[in-house]
Design a protein around this motif. Structure first.
Motif, PDB file in Angstrom:
ATOM      1  N   SER A   1     -21.755  -5.791  12.571  1.00 27.45           N
ATOM      2  CA  SER A   1     -21.547  -7.131  12.003  1.00 27.45           C
ATOM      3  C   SER A   1     -22.176  -7.208  10.623  1.00 27.45           C
ATOM      4  O   SER A   1     -21.572  -7.733   9.692  1.00 27.45           O
ATOM      5  CB  SER A   1     -22.192  -8.208  12.874  1.00 27.45           C
ATOM      6  OG  SER A   1     -21.663  -8.164  14.140  1.00 27.45           O
TER       7      SER A   1
ATOM      8  N   LYS B   1     -20.188  -5.286   8.056  1.00 28.21           N
ATOM      9  CA  LYS B   1     -18.954  -5.988   7.680  1.00 28.21           C
ATOM     10  C   LYS B   1     -19.287  -7.126   6.724  1.00 28.21           C
ATOM     11  O   LYS B   1     -18.546  -7.397   5.783  1.00 28.21           O
ATOM     12  CB  LYS B   1     -18.259  -6.551   8.924  1.00 28.21           C
ATOM     13  CG  LYS B   1     -17.527  -5.478   9.700  1.00 28.21           C
ATOM     14  CD  LYS B   1     -16.640  -6.085  10.772  1.00 28.21           C
ATOM     15  CE  LYS B   1     -17.360  -6.210  12.079  1.00 28.21           C
ATOM     16  NZ  LYS B   1     -16.563  -6.796  13.141  1.00 28.21           N
TER      17      LYS B   1
ATOM     18  N   TYR C   1     -14.704   3.423   2.301  1.00 28.26           N
ATOM     19  CA  TYR C   1     -13.478   2.848   1.724  1.00 28.26           C
ATOM     20  C   TYR C   1     -12.464   3.979   1.489  1.00 28.26           C
ATOM     21  O   TYR C   1     -12.170   4.320   0.339  1.00 28.26           O
ATOM     22  CB  TYR C   1     -13.781   2.158   0.393  1.00 28.26           C
ATOM     23  CG  TYR C   1     -14.954   1.194   0.414  1.00 28.26           C
ATOM     24  CD1 TYR C   1     -14.795  -0.113   0.875  1.00 28.26           C
ATOM     25  CD2 TYR C   1     -16.212   1.581  -0.054  1.00 28.26           C
ATOM     26  CE1 TYR C   1     -15.868  -0.996   0.889  1.00 28.26           C
ATOM     27  CE2 TYR C   1     -17.277   0.696  -0.040  1.00 28.26           C
ATOM     28  CZ  TYR C   1     -17.100  -0.585   0.429  1.00 28.26           C
ATOM     29  OH  TYR C   1     -18.160  -1.458   0.437  1.00 28.26           O
TER      30      TYR C   1
ATOM     31  N   ASP D   1     -14.368  -0.345  13.050  1.00 27.97           N
ATOM     32  CA  ASP D   1     -13.748  -1.610  12.687  1.00 27.97           C
ATOM     33  C   ASP D   1     -13.076  -1.467  11.325  1.00 27.97           C
ATOM     34  O   ASP D   1     -13.703  -1.019  10.367  1.00 27.97           O
ATOM     35  CB  ASP D   1     -14.839  -2.684  12.623  1.00 27.97           C
ATOM     36  CG  ASP D   1     -14.260  -4.043  12.345  1.00 27.97           C
ATOM     37  OD1 ASP D   1     -14.205  -4.841  13.276  1.00 27.97           O
ATOM     38  OD2 ASP D   1     -13.852  -4.296  11.182  1.00 27.97           O
ATOM     39  N   VAL D   2     -11.801  -1.850  11.249  1.00 29.52           N
ATOM     40  CA  VAL D   2     -11.089  -1.644   9.991  1.00 29.52           C
ATOM     41  C   VAL D   2     -10.624  -2.977   9.420  1.00 29.52           C
ATOM     42  O   VAL D   2     -10.267  -3.880  10.165  1.00 29.52           O
ATOM     43  CB  VAL D   2      -9.901  -0.676  10.210  1.00 29.52           C
ATOM     44  CG1 VAL D   2      -8.951  -1.182  11.252  1.00 29.52           C
ATOM     45  CG2 VAL D   2      -9.162  -0.410   8.921  1.00 29.52           C
ATOM     46  N   SER D   3     -10.671  -3.085   8.095  1.00 28.86           N
ATOM     47  CA  SER D   3     -10.065  -4.258   7.468  1.00 28.86           C
ATOM     48  C   SER D   3      -8.959  -3.772   6.531  1.00 28.86           C
ATOM     49  O   SER D   3      -9.138  -2.814   5.771  1.00 28.86           O
ATOM     50  CB  SER D   3     -11.152  -5.069   6.768  1.00 28.86           C
ATOM     51  OG  SER D   3     -10.890  -5.212   5.417  1.00 28.86           O
ATOM     52  N   LEU D   4      -7.801  -4.438   6.634  1.00 25.37           N
ATOM     53  CA  LEU D   4      -6.623  -3.990   5.886  1.00 25.37           C
ATOM     54  C   LEU D   4      -6.320  -4.920   4.718  1.00 25.37           C
ATOM     55  O   LEU D   4      -6.602  -6.114   4.774  1.00 25.37           O
ATOM     56  CB  LEU D   4      -5.395  -3.942   6.801  1.00 25.37           C
ATOM     57  CG  LEU D   4      -5.483  -3.042   8.021  1.00 25.37           C
ATOM     58  CD1 LEU D   4      -4.221  -3.146   8.849  1.00 25.37           C
ATOM     59  CD2 LEU D   4      -5.721  -1.593   7.605  1.00 25.37           C
ATOM     60  N   ASP D   5      -5.716  -4.340   3.694  1.00 21.86           N
ATOM     61  CA  ASP D   5      -5.339  -5.103   2.523  1.00 21.86           C
ATOM     62  C   ASP D   5      -3.926  -4.633   2.156  1.00 21.86           C
ATOM     63  O   ASP D   5      -3.761  -3.506   1.692  1.00 21.86           O
ATOM     64  CB  ASP D   5      -6.333  -4.767   1.400  1.00 21.86           C
ATOM     65  CG  ASP D   5      -6.144  -5.667   0.216  1.00 21.86           C
ATOM     66  OD1 ASP D   5      -5.342  -6.586   0.312  1.00 21.86           O
ATOM     67  OD2 ASP D   5      -6.827  -5.422  -0.802  1.00 21.86           O
TER      68      ASP D   5
ATOM     69  N   VAL E   1      -5.852   0.580   3.887  1.00 23.56           N
ATOM     70  CA  VAL E   1      -7.178   0.369   4.439  1.00 23.56           C
ATOM     71  C   VAL E   1      -8.098  -0.135   3.324  1.00 23.56           C
ATOM     72  O   VAL E   1      -8.181   0.464   2.262  1.00 23.56           O
ATOM     73  CB  VAL E   1      -7.724   1.696   4.999  1.00 23.56           C
ATOM     74  CG1 VAL E   1      -9.180   1.552   5.402  1.00 23.56           C
ATOM     75  CG2 VAL E   1      -6.880   2.137   6.172  1.00 23.56           C
ATOM     76  N   LYS E   2      -8.755  -1.268   3.593  1.00 23.37           N
ATOM     77  CA  LYS E   2      -9.672  -1.828   2.584  1.00 23.37           C
ATOM     78  C   LYS E   2     -11.063  -1.252   2.804  1.00 23.37           C
ATOM     79  O   LYS E   2     -11.695  -0.742   1.910  1.00 23.37           O
ATOM     80  CB  LYS E   2      -9.681  -3.344   2.731  1.00 23.37           C
ATOM     81  CG  LYS E   2     -10.249  -4.072   1.550  1.00 23.37           C
ATOM     82  CD  LYS E   2      -9.859  -5.543   1.652  1.00 23.37           C
ATOM     83  CE  LYS E   2     -11.052  -6.403   1.313  1.00 23.37           C
ATOM     84  NZ  LYS E   2     -10.883  -7.773   1.778  1.00 23.37           N
ATOM     85  N   ARG E   3     -11.526  -1.346   4.019  1.00 22.84           N
ATOM     86  CA  ARG E   3     -12.799  -0.716   4.351  1.00 22.84           C
ATOM     87  C   ARG E   3     -12.864  -0.436   5.850  1.00 22.84           C
ATOM     88  O   ARG E   3     -12.201  -1.086   6.645  1.00 22.84           O
ATOM     89  CB  ARG E   3     -14.008  -1.548   3.908  1.00 22.84           C
ATOM     90  CG  ARG E   3     -14.139  -2.892   4.571  1.00 22.84           C
ATOM     91  CD  ARG E   3     -15.245  -2.947   5.616  1.00 22.84           C
ATOM     92  NE  ARG E   3     -15.202  -4.197   6.342  1.00 22.84           N
ATOM     93  CZ  ARG E   3     -14.676  -4.324   7.553  1.00 22.84           C
ATOM     94  NH1 ARG E   3     -14.166  -3.279   8.185  1.00 22.84           N
ATOM     95  NH2 ARG E   3     -14.665  -5.488   8.161  1.00 22.84           N
TER      96      ARG E   3
END
Ligand code: BT5
Length: 340
Positions: free
Chosen positions: A100, A103, A147, A199-203, A207-209
Motif C-alpha cells: 500500500s 503504491k 516501471y 500489483d499493477v497499474s495501467l495507463d 504498464v505504468k508501474r
C-alpha cells in the motif's frame, strides 16, 4: 528540513566509512564534507549507538568494522551490488502494508527499483483480501516499485522475477531447495516460506508501474504461531538457527536486479523456462478455486502469458489465468487446509 540535512550528512559520513577498508581521519572527513570535526565525532557516536562497530585509533581516525542486522537504508545500500533494485530505500519501523505504501508513493520522485521495507505490518496483504501474518522484526517484508516498459500480459514476469530471486537466494545462501507453487508462492518441504503479491497499474494499455511485494519467513517459528501452524516454514526452521535478515535481503535484491534486467532486455523465454524448472506442481493433481467454483485436473504447464494449462479428467486443456484463483495440490497428509 533540518532533519533531512542531518540525515544526508549522516549518510555521507557513513558512505565514506563504508567505502573504505582503511582508517579515515576525522579532519579528512570533515574537510571532504565541509562540516566540523565535532559533527563528525557526533555522527560516529550516533552510528555506534545504532549498533555499528567502528574502530578508532588516535592519529589515524575511524574504520567501519561491522553494521548491525537492522534494515536501515544505509546498511541496506552498503556494498549492495545492484544498479536498479534497492538503490532508493524507504524504511518504516511499522506500517499498514509495504505494498500500500509503495503504491501511495510511486510516481512521486520514486525511482525504478525503489525499495519500501518495514519491520512490522499492521495490515499485511495477501491475494484475494487474504492476510499476510508476520510478527515484528522476525521476517522480511518489502515491496519493490518498477516501471517496466512492457505489455500488461507480461507483468506476471515480475512475480517470476521475485519468486525466482527468493528461490535462488535460499539455495545459494543456505542450500535450501525451494520450489514455486503457481502463481505466487515459494515452498520448502511442502510448507510455504514466502508469498509474492504483485500489483499493477495501467495507463492506456501499457504498464505504468508495478509493485512487487515479498513476504519471506526468516526467523518466525511457525509452530509457535497458531495462524501459521503446520502450513508454513521459515529459514530458521529449515536451518535450525536464527539468521540475520540483512544479508538475505541484499542477496534477494541482487538476484532481482539481475533477473529484472533480463526481463527488460526481452529474455522472456529464458526467464519463464527457469521459473518452470522450479515449479512444484507439474504432473500433479490440483484443485483450482475461483469465485466459489472448483476445477480439478492435472497441472500440465504454464503458457507464455503465465496462465496455467490444466488437463481436466475429460481430457480437455483449460487455460487458468492467475488473477483471482487459488491452487491446492492434492496430496494426502501434506496440507491440512488451503493456504493460498
Ligand atoms: C501471498 O498471498 O502469499 C502474498 C503475500 C505477500 C506478502 C507481502 S509482505 C510485503 C508486501 N506487503 C504486503 O502487504 N504484502 C506483501 P496469498 O497467496 O493470498 O497467501 C495468503 C495466505 O498465506 C494466507 O491466507 C495464509 O493462509 C498464508 N500465510 C499468511 N501469512 C503467512 C506466512 N507468514 N507464512 C506462510 N503462509 C502465510
Amino acid at each position: 528540513m533540518h532533519g533531512i540535512i542531518r540525515k544526508e550528512i549522516g549518510s555521507k559520513i557513513f558512505n565514506l566509512l563504508a567505502s573504505s577498508s582503511e582508517f579515515l581521519s576525522g579532519p579528512m572527513i570533515a574537510r571532504k564534507l565541509k562540516i566540523s570535526r565535532a559533527t563528525v565525532a557526533k555522527r560516529i557516536k550516533r552510528f555506534r549507538t545504532l549498533g555499528c562497530k567502528i574502530d578508532s585509533c588516535p592519529g589515524q581516525g575511524y574504520r567501519l568494522v561491522s553494521v548491525p542486522d537492522k534494515l536501515l537504508p544505509p546498511f541496506i545500500t552498503m556494498g549492495l551490488k545492484t544498479t536498479i533494485i534497492g538503490r532508493q530505500v524507504f524504511f518504516y519501523p511499522k506500517i499498514d502494508s509495504t505494498n500500500s505504501q509503495a503504491k501511495a508513493i510511486a510516481g512521486h520522485g520514486i525511482h525504478d527499483g525503489a525499495l519500501v521495507i518495514t519491520d512490522y505490518q499492521t495490515q499485511g496483504q495477501g491475494r484475494l483480501k487474504r492476510q499476510w501474518v508476520s510478527p515484528p522484526k522476525k521476517n522480511l517484508l518489502f515491496s519493490v516499485v518498477v516501471y517496466p516498459f512492457v505489455a500488461p500480459s507480461k507483468v506476471f514476469l515480475m512475480t517470476v522475477v521475485a519468486s525466482l530471486a527468493v528461490c535462488k537466494s535460499l539455495n545459494s545462501l543456505f542450500n535450501i531447495k525451494a520450489g514455486i507453487k503457481w502463481p505466487n508462492d515459494v515452498y520448502v518441504n511442502n510448507r510455504k516460506i514466502c508469498g509474492v503479491l504483485t500489483d499493477v497499474s495501467l495507463d492506456q494499455k501499457r504498464v505504468k508501474r508495478v509493485v512487487v511485494g515479498i513476504g519471506l519467513n526468516v526467523n518466525v517459528e511457525p509452530s509457535l504461531d497458531q495462524e501459521l501452524g503446520s502450513l508454513a516454514t521459515s529459514i530458521k526452521r529449515e536451518t535450525g538457527r536464527t539468521q540475520k535478515r540483512l544479508p538475505i535481503l541484499k542477496r534477494i535484491l541482487e538476484e532481482m536486479d539481475r533477473l529484472y534486467k533480463r526481463f527488460l532486455s526481452g529474455e522472456i523465454t529464458h526467464l519463464r523456462d527457469e521459473w518452470l524448472s522450479y515449479s512444484i506442481i507439474f504432473g500433479k493433481k490440483v484443485n483450482i478455486f475461483s469465485d466459489g467454483l472448483q476445477e480439478n485436473g492435472i497441472a500440465e504447464t504454464i503458457d507464455e502469458d503465465g496462465a496455467l494449462i490444466l488437463l481436466t479428467p475429460g481430457g480437455e486443456r483449460k487455460k487458468i489465468v492467475a488473477g483471482d484463483v487459488s491452487l491446492r495440490i492434492q496430496e494426502t497428509g501434506v496440507r491440512r487446509k488451503e493456504s493460498g
